[in-house]
Enzyme design. Structure first.
Site, PDB file in Angstrom:
ATOM      1  N   ASP A 205     135.163  -7.959 -28.937  1.00 51.83           N
ATOM      2  CA  ASP A 205     135.718  -6.949 -28.040  1.00 51.83           C
ATOM      3  C   ASP A 205     137.217  -7.057 -28.254  1.00 51.83           C
ATOM      4  OD1 ASP A 205     136.963  -5.591 -26.008  1.00 51.83           O
ATOM      5  OD2 ASP A 205     135.432  -6.063 -24.528  1.00 51.83           O
ATOM      6  N   HIS A 206     137.781  -6.100 -28.972  1.00 54.40           N
ATOM      7  CA  HIS A 206     139.160  -6.310 -29.428  1.00 54.40           C
ATOM      8  C   HIS A 206     140.176  -6.338 -28.288  1.00 54.40           C
ATOM      9  CE1 HIS A 206     139.331  -1.898 -29.296  1.00 54.40           C
ATOM     10  NE2 HIS A 206     140.629  -1.974 -29.371  1.00 54.40           N
ATOM     11  N   HIS A 268     135.451  -3.177 -22.845  1.00 59.18           N
ATOM     12  CA  HIS A 268     136.901  -3.224 -22.600  1.00 59.18           C
ATOM     13  C   HIS A 268     137.263  -3.198 -21.119  1.00 59.18           C
ATOM     14  CE1 HIS A 268     136.765  -2.595 -26.769  1.00 59.18           C
ATOM     15  NE2 HIS A 268     136.920  -1.286 -26.817  1.00 59.18           N
TER      16      HIS A 268
HETATM   17  C1  BG6 Z   1     136.778   1.283 -29.237  1.00 57.98           C
HETATM   18  C2  BG6 Z   1     135.988   2.494 -28.820  1.00 57.98           C
HETATM   19  O1  BG6 Z   1     136.085   0.113 -28.927  1.00 57.98           O
HETATM   20  O2  BG6 Z   1     138.031   1.274 -28.581  1.00 57.98           O
HETATM   21  C3  BG6 Z   1     136.771   3.737 -29.179  1.00 57.98           C
HETATM   22  O3  BG6 Z   1     134.742   2.520 -29.479  1.00 57.98           O
HETATM   23  C4  BG6 Z   1     138.166   3.685 -28.605  1.00 57.98           C
HETATM   24  O4  BG6 Z   1     136.096   4.902 -28.724  1.00 57.98           O
HETATM   25  C5  BG6 Z   1     138.857   2.354 -28.926  1.00 57.98           C
HETATM   26  O5  BG6 Z   1     138.905   4.733 -29.190  1.00 57.98           O
HETATM   27  C6  BG6 Z   1     140.149   2.209 -28.160  1.00 57.98           C
HETATM   28  O6  BG6 Z   1     140.864   1.082 -28.634  1.00 57.98           O
HETATM   29  P1  BG6 Z   1     142.429   0.953 -28.393  1.00 57.98           P
HETATM   30  O7  BG6 Z   1     142.784  -0.393 -28.927  1.00 57.98           O
HETATM   31  O8  BG6 Z   1     143.075   2.078 -29.157  1.00 57.98           O
HETATM   32  O9  BG6 Z   1     142.635   1.077 -26.924  1.00 57.98           O
END
Ligand code: BG6
Length: 517
Positions: A205-206, A268
């Site tokens: 989960d980045h 997230h």
């Molecule tokens: C991803 C989702 O995990 O996170 C995407 O699948 C989304 O739909 C993205 O655009 C958002 O990541 P960040 O880092 O740009 O907030």
């Protein structure tokens, strides 16, 4: 002013490495190499790692996808990726040397994920690359594919003998959403465990790798002044917004089966809630932190069907405008059904049923094609008593707000009332503002840099345990069940480029509140 070096930060926040924590020589194989995730996140992250000298010297990168591209065509895409930053992020001055060093170690394989031939071709290529780049047999397989392919790719890798750790390690990074619901998440886990051992699975989960998210813990627990007021006695409510201006881009087929709730909430958004609401862990040890986070997820009060109707809102974007540009409706995006009922927006009021947060609403909203890209957490404190101001021109006191800006313009600000200079008592709201850029001079990373590096060095601290997934799915299942039973009738219900359906505003206004972004 204290410089980052004086306080012991590495040059690029988010890329600090612990003592002796070096990435091992390895080959990283990305399945889904021509998709949005690879373009938007993985390739920029690899390039940043290379630029910071954090990629192992003995490294190779292999993209696998169905698209008929030559190796050179794929290599050209790498530089293109760096020239299309996310909204709100500055485009980079590309360091040509780092870029060509990455490109020179990049290969591409055309293949169908369900075809055993793809894996045989891959196997042969990996042996050649091992010999060429000295990558010691270590392999990192990244599943940047639609969730329906996670099990397929894992099983095919297993059948081809590519997951056996006999000479070098084998690790698999599984993207989210991990499953489609509680049961399928368990089934996916079972499939993975049929060909892998738990220590080989990295569920990513980045948001956990984002510097601003990690800083939430430091902010709360390294500063004596906030913790005493971080509870139901002083906090009125919490608002979390994760807004994106982009539409579904090329991910229509994935998004059709996921929707905004599955795509963002159990992962997230729950991480943001958990970091905001958790009790202090006894140490920074991975399990100590995760145990506290899971307690929060387990404390998210499960909704009754009636509560789902009252406390959740779903939306889907119709056509809209961005200045002079016409933005297509979701139903007109590629690979999306003309009568799709998939939600591209959700707003939900959660309660956390524990002693610290009882009765304090956590309002969250996330969506595609909103007016701008912004992720932030707002803690709104209770108002001060008005009594002192009765005889003055002031008619209302604004509550204090603490805003944690996760991205872009990463930082933290605290708003408070101040006297507007003059003979009468008039109040204005002012901000004390901290911006990462001003203090540390560098942009925090996207989250992927840190996590890829951790994975290459075998550190699973910031990856998700399967009990966290169980807790997250359990919390959203009542919503998914009610929504499945009552298909939406008013889609599309917000125009692209606006802040979502009016019901999301009503969710707040019924409680005498409004969204503050
Ligand atoms: C991803 C989702 O995990 O996170 C995407 O699948 C989304 O739909 C993205 O655009 C958002 O990541 P960040 O880092 O740009 O907030």
């Amino acid at each position: 002013m204290t410089t980052p070096h004086e306080i012991g930060l590495a040059q690029t926040p988010g890329l600090e490495t612990g003592p002796g924590k070096l990435a091992d020589p390895c080959i990283m194989v990305v399945f889904g190499a021509t998709g949005d995730l690879t373009r938007r996140k993985l390739i920029p992250a690899l390039y940043h790692l290379e630029k910071e000298n954090l990629l192992p010297e003995n490294f190779a990168f292999v993209g696998v996808a169905i698209d008929q591209l030559s190796r050179d065509e794929f290599r050209n895409r790498i530089s293109d990726c760096l020239n299309s930053p996310d909204e709100g992020e500055a485009s980079e001055v590309v360091d040509e040397q780092s870029l060509s060093s990455l490109i020179d170690r990049t290969e591409y394989i055309v293949g169908d994920f369900g075809d055993p031939g793809t894996y045989q071709a891959l196997k042969g290529r990996l042996s050649d690359l091992d010999a060429q780049f000295g990558t010691a047999g270590n392999r990192l397989f990244y599943f940047a594919v639609a969730p329906g392919f996670f099990s397929v790719v894992a099983k095919q890798l297993g059948a081809a003998g590519l997951l056996t750790e006999e000479n070098g390690w084998r690790r698999v990074v599984v993207e989210k959403p991990f499953g489609h619901d509680y049961d399928s998440s368990q089934a996916l886990n079972k499939d993975l465990l049929s060909v892998l051992q738990e220590h080989q699975i990295y569920r990513i989960d980045h948001y956990l790798g984002k510097e601003t998210v990690q800083n939430l813990m430091v902010f709360r627990f390294a500063n004596g002044i906030f913790e005493p007021i971080w509870n139901r006695r002083y906090v009125d409510h919490v608002q979390i917004t994760v807004a994106e201006s982009v539409g579904v881009e090329q991910r229509g087929s994935y998004y059709e089966s996921a929707g905004a709730l599955r795509d963002m909430v159990p992962s997230h958004i729950f991480q943001l809630i958990a970091f905001t609401a958790m009790e202090p862990p006894v140490s920074f040890d991975a399990d100590a932190v995760r145990n506290e986070q899971i307690k929060i997820m387990n404390a998210i009060a499960p909704m009754t069907p009636e509560e789902v109707l009252q406390r959740t809102v779903r939306g889907q974007y119709g056509a809209g405008m961005d200045g002079d540009n016409r933005l297509p409706a979701y139903r007109s995006e590629p690979h999306v059904a003309g009568d799709s009922r998939t939600e591209t927006f959700v707003a939900i009021k959660f309660y956390i049923d524990n002693w610290r947060w009882a009765d304090i609403p956590f309002y969250v909203r996330t969506g595609k094609r909103l007016p701008r890209r912004v992720t932030e957490i707002r803690i709104q404190f209770k108002r001060a008593p008005f009594v002192l101001f009765r005889q003055t021109p002031v008619d209302t006191l604004q509550p204090n707000q603490l805003v944690i800006r996760v991205q872009p313009d990463e930082g933290i600000s605290l708003s408070f009332g101040a006297k507007i200079p003059g003979a009468t008592v008039r109040l204005g709201t002012v901000n004390m503002d901290f911006r990462y850029k001003d203090y540390f001079g560098v942009k925090p990373s996207t989250g992927y840099e840190r996590l890829l590096h951790d994975c290459m060095s075998g550190d699973a601290t910031l990856f998700r345990r399967s009990d966290a997934l169980d807790a997250a799915w359990s919390a959203v299942m009542p919503i998914l069940d009610v929504w499945a039973a009552l298909p939406p009738r008013s889609f599309p219900n917000y125009a692209a480029g606006t802040w979502g359906p009016k019901e999301a505003d009503e969710l707040m206004s019924r409680d005498g509140r409004h969204w503050l972004v």
